[in-house]
Enzyme design. Structure first.
Site, mmCIF file in Angstrom:
data_model
loop_
_atom_site.group_PDB
_atom_site.id
_atom_site.type_symbol
_atom_site.label_atom_id
_atom_site.label_comp_id
_atom_site.label_asym_id
_atom_site.label_seq_id
_atom_site.Cartn_x
_atom_site.Cartn_y
_atom_site.Cartn_z
ATOM 1 C CD GLU A 220 -1.238 -0.286 3.720
ATOM 2 O OE1 GLU A 220 -2.228 -0.998 3.542
ATOM 3 O OE2 GLU A 220 -0.966 0.223 4.803
ATOM 4 C CG HIS A 258 -3.059 0.402 7.597
ATOM 5 N ND1 HIS A 258 -2.808 -0.438 6.543
ATOM 6 C CD2 HIS A 258 -3.876 -0.278 8.424
ATOM 7 C CE1 HIS A 258 -3.461 -1.575 6.736
ATOM 8 N NE2 HIS A 258 -4.119 -1.501 7.868
#
Lengths: 301, 381
Positions: A220, A258
């Site tokens: 990511e 996150h």
């Protein structure tokens, strides 16, 4: 065979009497994981699901000889629990907890690495931390040390899976299963900025695993772990690797859930990750289902 | 959590860093009073949580108290990158020509699993620009998270960066800054510019301070510094519920379980030709009440024309998600079309619950692409 854990791995649960600890102990037992006991300070001597509970990891290690500890301790005590397990000599520590302060993780990761080096120097197997803020790991059809849904990991397969995201790991594992490919071992490395094990740490294990034919890396935005993985693949991997990058449309400077998923300046952009994989000749899927097409292509080469 | 310049400076002052004197003002009159008190030229600086304030006209040199008043009038109420300036910092001006400006910063660096100390002899500019244009000019050094930065390491870094001045004093400021970063659980601490006067003495002219939200439980005094006006009102409300939420500029509301899947959901909405209105992660293990609150929050956003719910249950049970959505529907909170992809733990139970409701507002799709397309189509109506 599988990497890191298999059906014989003996598992203890730190925080076994808490809500998450208890629920996931049940789910792991249902999967067939050899959970042998747990630890909750102050509740030593009691039983949970027929398993003995100890006051400390050291006591549990002496009585049960576990290979793995999985941690469901709240954020303020989570890093301390990692160190307790590491000093008790548990070889593989899996930290599920989300929201652990970064400075705590820095110190814990550094200390675990020092203990790992000391253990190896003394001829031991070393000590490894996976996570935090991770879903754990599972060797399909053998053992699950984590919080993944059981159903998608019942069938053994031959594709290795490494991911920074919990939910996307389930998604990928299901797609691989539905396509008849299946997973060998899935390792969720976690979405925090400081974690115990990175993509580049897991890749050599899959490269050496006779039961893995190809590896899927789910990355990511944020950080440079994918770039480091690409570098490792280019210089060391013979097995084919396929990648996916989540958050390609995320705006710069915003933290996408996150703690590690943030584009800062020119670091952590999707462009730099795509370029690194391109340079390493790793095909990158545009969508999750495309991962399957790419895996099939690389297997047929 | 980002802090204002004046707050970051106050924290560094606590750690013994030599910080340029200044006071906060909320009105032009207060600006003039402070300028009068200092009796020397001042700089009036907008206090907003974004970089590039100078370029936007939010930092102004003011040679006289009248000029300071005038600049206060200009800057207070100004809009900088979507944020309204409602306070300024009035600081004693420094004669920049009589010294040099450097950059020093401590940043959480995942590549070294610790803090990296960064130092550069070209201060005053944005570090991102610097990193892009002259990466070799930035000296980087891993700081041990247990021992912290040692003075000899700081001196070595300062030497490598080409810093001139009193080396011991400069190293001392770097050590104090790094101590602040470690003890206060910062993600980022910058002193930029770090001004070294003609006597070689360092002075922090500007700072950036970003604190790790996960560590606020052990810094209650810092937690109190959170200023809700800096964020979008919906972000403030989301924080109360404990959601990871980011307001974006599209019209398709997005909700999912887990940061990774929500990031991918944003990508899928874009791919379907739409634009997400937000990032919203309900987190792991969310129960019905949490989902209900999430739906309520997204529904409140006037920009939202449709809602795309993307769930792959693991620790989260899909039926709990369904119950939360149904509750919002029954209470009349849910008035916009919801397009869902729901899979994983308790998927069958969830689907049964949603089918029983039999509402045109809620439709399920077998995969996230079809759901995204349907949600985007609804948003365009």
């Amino acid at each position: 065979m599988a990497i890191l854990v298999n059906k014989d791995s003996r598992v203890i649960v730190q925080g076994i009497t808490g809500r998450e600890g208890l629920n996931h102990t049940k789910a792991m037992l249902a999967f067939g994981t050899k959970v042998v006991g747990g630890v909750t300070p102050g509740k030593g001597g009691s039983e949970v699901e027929g398993l003995p509970v100890y006051n400390s990891v050291a006591e549990a290690v002496e009585a049960l000889h576990p290979d793995v500890s999985i941690i469901f301790v709240p954020p303020f005590g989570a890093a301390d629990s990692v160190l307790e397990a590491a000093h008790a000599g548990v070889e593989l520590i899996v930290l599920i907890t989300e929201g652990v302060p970064t400075v705590d993780m820095m110190r814990a990761v550094q200390e675990v690495k020092a203990l790992d080096a000391a253990s190896r120097q003394a001829g031991g197997k070393g000590i490894r931390l996976i996570g935090g803020n991770c879903p754990g790991l599972v060797s399909s059809g053998e053992t699950k040390i984590g919080i993944m849904p059981n159903r998608i990991y019942e069938q053994k397969g031959r594709i290795g899976l490494i991911s920074r995201s919990g939910t996307l790991t389930y998604e990928a594992a299901k797609l691989l299963g539905d396509a008849g490919l299946g997973t060998s071992t899935t390792v969720g490395i976690g979405g925090d900025p400081v974690i115990g094990t990175t993509f580049a740490d897991v890749l050599p294990l899959f490269e050496a695993d006779p039961d893995t034919d190809a590896v899927v890396v789910i990355g990511e935005i944020g950080g440079a772990d994918e770039e480091a993985a690409a570098e490792y693949i280019a210089s060391h991997m013979k097995k084919p690797v396929v990648a996916f990058i989540s958050g390609r449309s995320a705006p710069a400077g915003k933290r996408m859930g996150h703690a590690g998923a943030i584009i800062m300046g020119n670091v952590g952009t999707p462009e730099s990750k795509l370029a690194a994989f391109a340079a390493a000749q790793v095909p990158v899927a545009d969508t999750m289902p495309q991962i399957i097409d790419l895996v099939k292509q690389v297997l047929n080469k | 959590m980002k802090l204002h310049e004046y707050q970051g400076k106050e924290l560094l002052r606590r750690f013994g860093v030599n910080v340029q004197e200044g006071k906060v003002a909320y009105t032009p009159d207060e600006v003039r009073t402070i300028a009068n008190e200092y009796g020397q030229p001042v700089v009036v600086k907008a206090q907003v949580y974004v970089g590039g304030r100078g370029k936007a006209g939010g930092v102004k040199f003011s040679p006289t108290p009248d000029k300071a008043y005038e600049n206060g009038q200009k800057i207070l109420g100004m809009d900088i990158k979507g944020l309204t300036v409602n306070k300024v910092l009035v600081t004693k001006a420094v004669d920049i020509d009589k010294g040099v400006e450097y950059y020093v910063g401590m940043i959480v660096d995942r590549n070294v699993q610790s803090f990296t100390l960064m130092a550069c002899a070209e201060g005053g500019m944005e570090i991102e620009e610097l990193a892009a244009e002259r990466p070799e000019a930035i000296i980087r050094h891993r700081v041990d998270p247990v021992t912290g930065l040692r003075p000899y390491e700081a001196r070595e870094v300062a030497l490598k960066a080409g810093f001139k001045g009193n080396l011991n004093k400069i190293a001392d400021i770097m050590v104090r800054m790094s101590r602040a970063a470690l003890e206060l659980d910062a993600n980022l601490v910058e002193i930029n510019p770090l001004f070294i006067d003609e006597n070689g003495t360092p002075l922090a002219l500007d700072t950036k301070f970003d604190v790790d939200d996960n560590a606020l439980f052990r810094h209650p005094d810092l937690a109190e510094l959170r200023e809700s006006e800096a964020d979008h009102p919906l972000e403030v409300e989301a924080a109360k519920y404990g959601f990871a939420y980011v307001k974006l500029d599209g019209s398709t509301g997005v909700l999912g379980n887990g940061a990774g899947i929500v990031m991918t959901t944003l990508d899928v909405v874009n791919r379907a030709g739409g634009k997400p209105a937000n990032f919203l992660d309900i987190g792991g293990g969310a129960r019905a009440d949490i989902v209900y609150n999430a739906v309520k929050l997204v529904s409140k956003d006037p920009d939202v024309k449709s809602i795309f719910i993307n769930i792959f249950g693991g620790i989260t049970r899909a039926d709990e998600v369904a119950k939360g959505v149904i509750q919002a529907l029954n209470e009349g909170i849910l008035t916009k079309p919801v397009r869902m992809r729901i899979a994983g733990t308790a998927e069958d139970e969830a689907k049964a619950l949603l089918q029983d409701v039999n509402s045109d507002l809620i439709k399920m799709y077998p995969d996230m692409f079809q759901a995204a397309e349907a949600a985007v189509e609804e948003a365009k109506k």
